[in-house]
Scaffold this motif. Structure first.
Motif, PDB file in Angstrom:
ATOM      1  N   GLN A 377      46.708  60.282  51.552  1.00 63.44           N
ATOM      2  CA  GLN A 377      46.648  61.657  52.041  1.00 63.44           C
ATOM      3  C   GLN A 377      45.397  62.378  51.535  1.00 63.44           C
ATOM      4  O   GLN A 377      44.958  63.365  52.125  1.00 63.44           O
ATOM      5  CB  GLN A 377      47.900  62.426  51.623  1.00 63.44           C
ATOM      6  CG  GLN A 377      49.180  61.945  52.304  1.00 63.44           C
ATOM      7  CD  GLN A 377      49.876  60.836  51.525  1.00 63.44           C
ATOM      8  OE1 GLN A 377      49.246  60.068  50.799  1.00 63.44           O
ATOM      9  NE2 GLN A 377      51.188  60.756  51.666  1.00 63.44           N
ATOM     10  N   LYS A 518      54.861  74.051  41.182  1.00 62.82           N
ATOM     11  CA  LYS A 518      55.592  74.014  42.450  1.00 62.82           C
ATOM     12  C   LYS A 518      55.686  72.585  42.962  1.00 62.82           C
ATOM     13  O   LYS A 518      56.739  72.145  43.449  1.00 62.82           O
ATOM     14  CB  LYS A 518      54.903  74.912  43.471  1.00 62.82           C
ATOM     15  CG  LYS A 518      55.649  75.015  44.799  1.00 62.82           C
ATOM     16  CD  LYS A 518      54.948  75.988  45.749  1.00 62.82           C
ATOM     17  CE  LYS A 518      55.699  76.093  47.075  1.00 62.82           C
ATOM     18  NZ  LYS A 518      55.021  77.047  48.013  1.00 62.82           N
ATOM     19  N   ALA A 519      54.596  71.838  42.853  1.00 64.61           N
ATOM     20  CA  ALA A 519      54.588  70.444  43.320  1.00 64.61           C
ATOM     21  C   ALA A 519      55.557  69.589  42.513  1.00 64.61           C
ATOM     22  O   ALA A 519      56.164  68.650  43.050  1.00 64.61           O
ATOM     23  CB  ALA A 519      53.182  69.877  43.232  1.00 64.61           C
ATOM     24  N   ILE A 522      59.159  69.226  43.958  1.00 67.56           N
ATOM     25  CA  ILE A 522      59.413  68.584  45.253  1.00 67.56           C
ATOM     26  C   ILE A 522      60.057  67.223  45.020  1.00 67.56           C
ATOM     27  O   ILE A 522      59.512  66.375  44.319  1.00 67.56           O
ATOM     28  CB  ILE A 522      58.103  68.426  46.049  1.00 67.56           C
ATOM     29  CG1 ILE A 522      57.473  69.799  46.293  1.00 67.56           C
ATOM     30  CG2 ILE A 522      58.362  67.707  47.369  1.00 67.56           C
ATOM     31  CD1 ILE A 522      56.094  69.735  46.942  1.00 67.56           C
ATOM     32  N   ASP A 524      61.280  65.265  47.713  1.00 64.09           N
ATOM     33  CA  ASP A 524      61.051  64.390  48.863  1.00 64.09           C
ATOM     34  C   ASP A 524      59.751  63.626  48.626  1.00 64.09           C
ATOM     35  O   ASP A 524      58.691  64.241  48.456  1.00 64.09           O
ATOM     36  CB  ASP A 524      60.956  65.202  50.154  1.00 64.09           C
ATOM     37  CG  ASP A 524      60.662  64.324  51.364  1.00 64.09           C
ATOM     38  OD1 ASP A 524      59.460  64.104  51.652  1.00 64.09           O
ATOM     39  OD2 ASP A 524      61.621  63.857  51.993  1.00 64.09           O
ATOM     40  N   ASP A 526      57.552  61.903  50.455  1.00 64.46           N
ATOM     41  CA  ASP A 526      56.426  62.131  51.352  1.00 64.46           C
ATOM     42  C   ASP A 526      55.815  63.514  51.151  1.00 64.46           C
ATOM     43  O   ASP A 526      54.585  63.676  51.106  1.00 64.46           O
ATOM     44  CB  ASP A 526      56.865  61.965  52.808  1.00 64.46           C
ATOM     45  CG  ASP A 526      57.231  60.529  53.145  1.00 64.46           C
ATOM     46  OD1 ASP A 526      56.695  59.621  52.469  1.00 64.46           O
ATOM     47  OD2 ASP A 526      58.047  60.316  54.059  1.00 64.46           O
ATOM     48  N   LYS A 527      56.671  64.520  51.017  1.00 66.42           N
ATOM     49  CA  LYS A 527      56.177  65.880  50.791  1.00 66.42           C
ATOM     50  C   LYS A 527      55.502  65.983  49.420  1.00 66.42           C
ATOM     51  O   LYS A 527      54.510  66.698  49.247  1.00 66.42           O
ATOM     52  CB  LYS A 527      57.320  66.889  50.915  1.00 66.42           C
ATOM     53  CG  LYS A 527      57.877  67.011  52.326  1.00 66.42           C
ATOM     54  CD  LYS A 527      59.013  68.018  52.387  1.00 66.42           C
ATOM     55  CE  LYS A 527      59.566  68.134  53.808  1.00 66.42           C
ATOM     56  NZ  LYS A 527      60.699  69.099  53.884  1.00 66.42           N
ATOM     57  N   SER A 528      56.047  65.260  48.469  1.00 66.87           N
ATOM     58  CA  SER A 528      55.456  65.259  47.132  1.00 66.87           C
ATOM     59  C   SER A 528      54.050  64.673  47.168  1.00 66.87           C
ATOM     60  O   SER A 528      53.105  65.234  46.600  1.00 66.87           O
ATOM     61  CB  SER A 528      56.332  64.454  46.168  1.00 66.87           C
ATOM     62  OG  SER A 528      55.727  64.337  44.899  1.00 66.87           O
ATOM     63  N   ALA A 530      51.968  64.559  49.624  1.00 63.55           N
ATOM     64  CA  ALA A 530      51.053  65.481  50.307  1.00 63.55           C
ATOM     65  C   ALA A 530      50.647  66.630  49.385  1.00 63.55           C
ATOM     66  O   ALA A 530      49.486  67.058  49.368  1.00 63.55           O
ATOM     67  CB  ALA A 530      51.709  66.026  51.575  1.00 63.55           C
ATOM     68  N   ALA A 531      51.606  67.131  48.603  1.00 56.38           N
ATOM     69  CA  ALA A 531      51.319  68.242  47.701  1.00 56.38           C
ATOM     70  C   ALA A 531      50.341  67.833  46.609  1.00 56.38           C
ATOM     71  O   ALA A 531      49.416  68.579  46.267  1.00 56.38           O
ATOM     72  CB  ALA A 531      52.615  68.760  47.084  1.00 56.38           C
ATOM     73  N   TRP A 532      50.519  66.626  46.060  1.00 61.62           N
ATOM     74  CA  TRP A 532      49.624  66.174  44.992  1.00 61.62           C
ATOM     75  C   TRP A 532      48.249  65.809  45.548  1.00 61.62           C
ATOM     76  O   TRP A 532      47.229  65.972  44.865  1.00 61.62           O
ATOM     77  CB  TRP A 532      50.247  65.014  44.234  1.00 61.62           C
ATOM     78  CG  TRP A 532      51.417  65.462  43.403  1.00 61.62           C
ATOM     79  CD1 TRP A 532      52.733  65.205  43.641  1.00 61.62           C
ATOM     80  CD2 TRP A 532      51.370  66.280  42.236  1.00 61.62           C
ATOM     81  NE1 TRP A 532      53.518  65.815  42.698  1.00 61.62           N
ATOM     82  CE2 TRP A 532      52.708  66.478  41.819  1.00 61.62           C
ATOM     83  CE3 TRP A 532      50.343  66.869  41.507  1.00 61.62           C
ATOM     84  CZ2 TRP A 532      53.029  67.245  40.701  1.00 61.62           C
ATOM     85  CZ3 TRP A 532      50.664  67.632  40.389  1.00 61.62           C
ATOM     86  CH2 TRP A 532      51.983  67.812  39.996  1.00 61.62           C
ATOM     87  N   ASP A 534      46.830  67.483  47.897  1.00 64.64           N
ATOM     88  CA  ASP A 534      46.193  68.790  48.011  1.00 64.64           C
ATOM     89  C   ASP A 534      45.681  69.258  46.652  1.00 64.64           C
ATOM     90  O   ASP A 534      44.594  69.850  46.546  1.00 64.64           O
ATOM     91  CB  ASP A 534      47.187  69.790  48.593  1.00 64.64           C
ATOM     92  CG  ASP A 534      46.527  71.114  48.971  1.00 64.64           C
ATOM     93  OD1 ASP A 534      45.432  71.091  49.544  1.00 64.64           O
ATOM     94  OD2 ASP A 534      47.107  72.167  48.667  1.00 64.64           O
TER      95      ASP A 534
END
Length: 581
Positions: A377, A518-519, A522, A524, A526-528, A530-532, A534
């Motif tokens: 990602q 905030k990350a 998380i 989930d 996949d969402k985790s 993406a957050a990391w 970023d």
């Protein structure tokens, strides 16, 4: 994983790339595993850093004492990217919006002498986690992964004698309640639960050793793993002398039927401190030897090995990176454009060549390494496209343009010298010296000092009051296979401490801290990721660190050994899965 987890990497010239790649395919050579025998390990960089399981955070600690002598809630098989239940009977069960996890442990797991009649209880794991928060133990990762457990702040401030969020309703049930969901405790089998802070420690036995300025429990610890450090059976370690020897023998209390680790050797003898050249030659020409913690035997030693001992060399991705740390509390490094200028003027190809060229790894374009969730990602090998990170060689014109943005009219620095602390051992020494020459192109003058590896960390780079501007020889490997373990410890302002500080850039940006926190919540996967990814973009953009290599770990072994590398431990040999042929 661990500060400087990559110190076991070994340099080799680029011209040997093909031969080494062939050698890597051997995977430790052929032959079936054989039970018995004595493994010998030659250390050169000091060996383990502490006997205390609550302190363990280095590659050598994990290799030499964690995997061998103790059992945690979860452990790691050599090729696995998720932990395997060890003391636990299965994965953690999440409830209450992922803020509560419940773990059941095995009954009947015994300690070594002098507690050989006692079995592990969940209260022992509760205390193990609690003591990791004590300043006497000085654990390096506990706040990152366990800091959101309910009651932690009250315990740390001394207002509570225990952590209220860790409960033990019975001897085999552990319940952990968090203020917020904690991804690394809930998904992927709870990666953080496979770290040494979940090695059981009996409170009534250990608490007396946890008093004073520094805990002495490590010198009296009891063991649950297949091996134990040689001791007098009465609670005193006899098989360890710092920077001299570490002797492991079979633990009579260990029950093989309850453990996934085969533990083939009868005895493991680790000695220190040999000359790296001597150690490498002895390992290749001798018997029963695996490489220790030394770095970079001379290229001719490996060149000869590649021509005649190809099946005695292994090459594994470290799952980490190497980077140059820039202290944002020291001017002019508080200016992002100066930091970007340094990133642009660096010749990463030359830096990699000091470690041996392409075989030693891939030139990095951002912080997260391959194999870690979030890498793809974050753009994979290409990265985010930042111009100051894009070139594998120096872009002097771009670097000077950033210096002009920082207020230097002619693109050249004109201020005082910058204290730079480097490792005095090859190949790190050569890497730092190459860096020193490269930054001269934008006028940077360094107060350059080369010191022993341990001194570099414990007296300078990890001590904020030392006011070191630049540390060119740092590296980091993931604590486990989650991006949080690459970013949270190093860039979260909450992790800045007076000593043992791994946030060497001293980054303390409230917005970044909030985004990291905030990350962490998380759950989930996949969402985790993406957050990391970023967050990787954020820290790469700010050039707090200049990552220049996603590197490989290289191991050496005697011809009669079947070495098995640990993916979890940055590619280092796993002593409990390795064996005689």
């Amino acid at each position: 994983m661990r500060i400087s987890p990559l110190k076991a990497s070994i340099a080799i010239v680029a011209a040997l790339t093909l031969a080494l790649a062939i050698a890597a395919c051997g995977g430790g050579g052929g032959g079936e595993a054989k039970k018995g025998g004595t493994l010998k390990v030659l250390d050169t960089a000091g060996g383990i850093d502490s006997l205390d399981p609550g302190y363990w955070y280095y590659q050598s600690d994990y290799q030499e004492v964690y995997n061998t002598t103790q059992r945690a809630l979860y452990g790691w098989k050599p090729d696995a990217s998720t932990p395997t239940p060890d003391l636990a009977t299965g994965p953690p069960k999440a409830s209450n919006g992922n803020k509560t996890i419940t773990i059941t442990i095995r009954s009947g797991i015994k300690y070594s002498a002098p507690l050989q009649t006692r079995t592990v209880k969940t209260a022992d794991i509760k205390y193990a986690i609690e003591r990791c928060f004590l300043p006497q133990v000085a654990n390096g990762y506990i706040n990152s992964y366990f800091g959101d457990i309910a009651g932690v702040e009250a315990f740390k401030s001394g207002k509570a004698k225990e952590i209220s969020g860790i409960q033990t309703p019975d001897d085999t049930t552990l319940v952990i309640n968090s203020v917020n969901p904690v991804g690394v405790l809930t998904f992927a089998n709870g990666g953080a639960l496979g770290l040494p802070c979940t090695v059981p420690v009996p409170k009534d036995y250990a608490q007396k050793y946890d008093q004073g300025k520094q805990s002495t429990y490590g010198q009296h610890q009891v063991f649950t793993g297949p091996y134990m450090i040689e001791n007098d059976g009465k609670g005193k370690i006899t098989g360890y002398k710092p920077t001299q020897k570490l002797t492991l023998v079979r633990n009579p209390s260990w029950d093989k039927s309850t453990d996934f680790k085969p533990a083939y050797f009868d005895r493991i003898e680790e000695t220190c401190c040999s000359d790296a050249t001597v150690a490498a030659k002895q390992t290749l020409s001798g018997q029963n030897l695996l490489s220790g913690d030394y770095a970079a035997p001379p290229t001719p030693v490996l060149k000869q090995a590649l021509s005649s001992n190809k099946d005695q060399i292994s090459v594994e991705s470290s799952g980490g990176n190497r980077y140059i740390s820039l202290n944002t509390k020291v001017k002019p490094l508080d200016n992002v454009n100066v930091r970007r200028a340094i990133a642009a003027v660096i010749d990463k190809t030359t830096l990699r060549q000091t470690r041996g060229g392409p075989t030693l790894g891939t030139i990095s374009t951002h912080f997260l390494p391959p194999g870690i969730a979030g890498f793809d990602q974050a753009g994979g090998n290409k990265g985010f496209g930042f111009d100051f990170m894009a070139s594998e060689t120096a872009n002097v014109a771009l670097a000077k343009s950033y210096m002009k943005k920082a207020g230097y009219a002619n693109g050249m620095y004109s201020g005082p010298t910058l204290l730079t602390i480097a490792d005095n051992v090859s190949p790190a020494k050569e890497t730092a010296e190459a860096f020193q020459e490269q930054v001269k192109k934008i006028g940077l003058k360094l107060q350059f000092r080369e010191v022993p590896h341990a001194t570099m960390l414990t007296k300078f780079c990890q001590v904020p009051k030392s006011k070191v501007a630049i540390c060119p020889n740092l590296g980091w490997g993931a604590d486990f296979f989650a991006a949080q373990s690459m970013i949270d410890p190093l860039f979260n302002g909450a992790n800045i401490v007076p000593s043992g500080n791994v946030n060497t850039a001293q980054v303390d940006d409230p917005k970044l801290n909030a985004k990291i926190n905030k990350a962490k919540q998380i759950t989930d996967p996949d969402k985790s990721a993406a957050a990391w990814a970023d967050l990787d973009k954020d820290v790469t953009s700010q050039a707090y660190f200049i990552p220049w290599l996603w590197d490989n770990n290289i191991g050496l072994q005697s011809s009669n050994l079947k070495g098995v590398s640990s993916k979890f431990n940055s590619g280092a040999y796993d002593f409990v899965f390795s064996s005689l042929k």
